[in-house]
Design an enzyme around this catalytic site. Structure first.
Site, PDB file in Angstrom:
ATOM      1  N   ASP A 133      -0.372   3.351  44.651  1.00 49.08           N
ATOM      2  CA  ASP A 133      -1.458   3.453  43.675  1.00 49.08           C
ATOM      3  C   ASP A 133      -0.854   3.516  42.282  1.00 49.08           C
ATOM      4  OD1 ASP A 133      -3.549   3.469  45.548  1.00 49.08           O
ATOM      5  OD2 ASP A 133      -3.421   5.631  45.813  1.00 49.08           O
ATOM      6  N   ASP A 152      -8.117  -1.141  46.331  1.00 42.23           N
ATOM      7  CA  ASP A 152      -9.222  -0.175  46.287  1.00 42.23           C
ATOM      8  C   ASP A 152     -10.359  -0.690  45.410  1.00 42.23           C
ATOM      9  OD1 ASP A 152      -7.600   1.543  47.800  1.00 42.23           O
ATOM     10  OD2 ASP A 152      -6.826   2.550  46.016  1.00 42.23           O
TER      11      ASP A 152
END
Length: 172
Positions: A133, A152
């Protein structure tokens, strides 16, 4: 006198494999963009290194061993296999749905984005044991939304399109 036969109506199979190509192509583009962005960020940043881009957005390299918002991230490691299997099973089901409803463009856009995002994160779990991330939005430097990635984002956009498609369908 010859009898005229009326032509048989052409029945189009909305479940044909050829109609899957655009949707699988879209999912592939999502996977490629996601993986290129993650490779780039891991080459430019050390773990937990942060670059302030704006007053509300940072680039930062973090790892997520769990699911969305680090759900189950502190578990012993079983979650890696669980979320990998879940992503693969969900992708297989999405392909089935796209075959059945390939003529429904918004629905298939939504599914392709969700599948591309899911598989992007599955690739991370298989290669690294965690999801990479790097997008960090915050308010006043103290309230941080959990870091996320392009996969995401694609999943969230796909979910929003799915909801929009369902609302449009109900309205009819």
């Amino acid at each position: 006198m010859a009898s005229k036969k009326s032509p048989k109506p052409v029945v189009r199979n909305s479940g044909s494999g050829a109609s899957l190509i655009p949707w699988l192509g879209l999912a592939t583009i999502v996977i490629l963009l996601d993986q290129v962005s993650k490779i780039t960020i891991t080459r430019l940043f050390a773990y937990a290194e942060t670059l302030a881009v704006t007053s509300f957005f940072n680039l930062t390299l973090v790892y997520n061993k769990g699911a969305a918002f680090s759900f189950l991230a502190q578990e012993s490691g079983w979650q890696r296999y669980f979320f990998t299997a879940l992503g693969l099973i969900a992708s297989a089901y999405i392909i089935y749905l796209m075959r059945q409803h390939s003529a429904q463009k918004l629905f298939c856009w939504a599914l392709a984005l969700i599948m591309g995002g899911a598989l992007g994160n599955v690739i991370d779990r298989l290669l690294y044991g965690h999801v990479i991330d790097f997008l960090d939005f915050h308010y006043l430097e103290t309230y941080h939304f959990p870091a996320f990635n392009l996969a995401d984002s694609a999943i969230c956009l796909g979910a929003a399109l799915f909801i929009l498609d369902e609302l449009r369908r109900v309205k009819k």
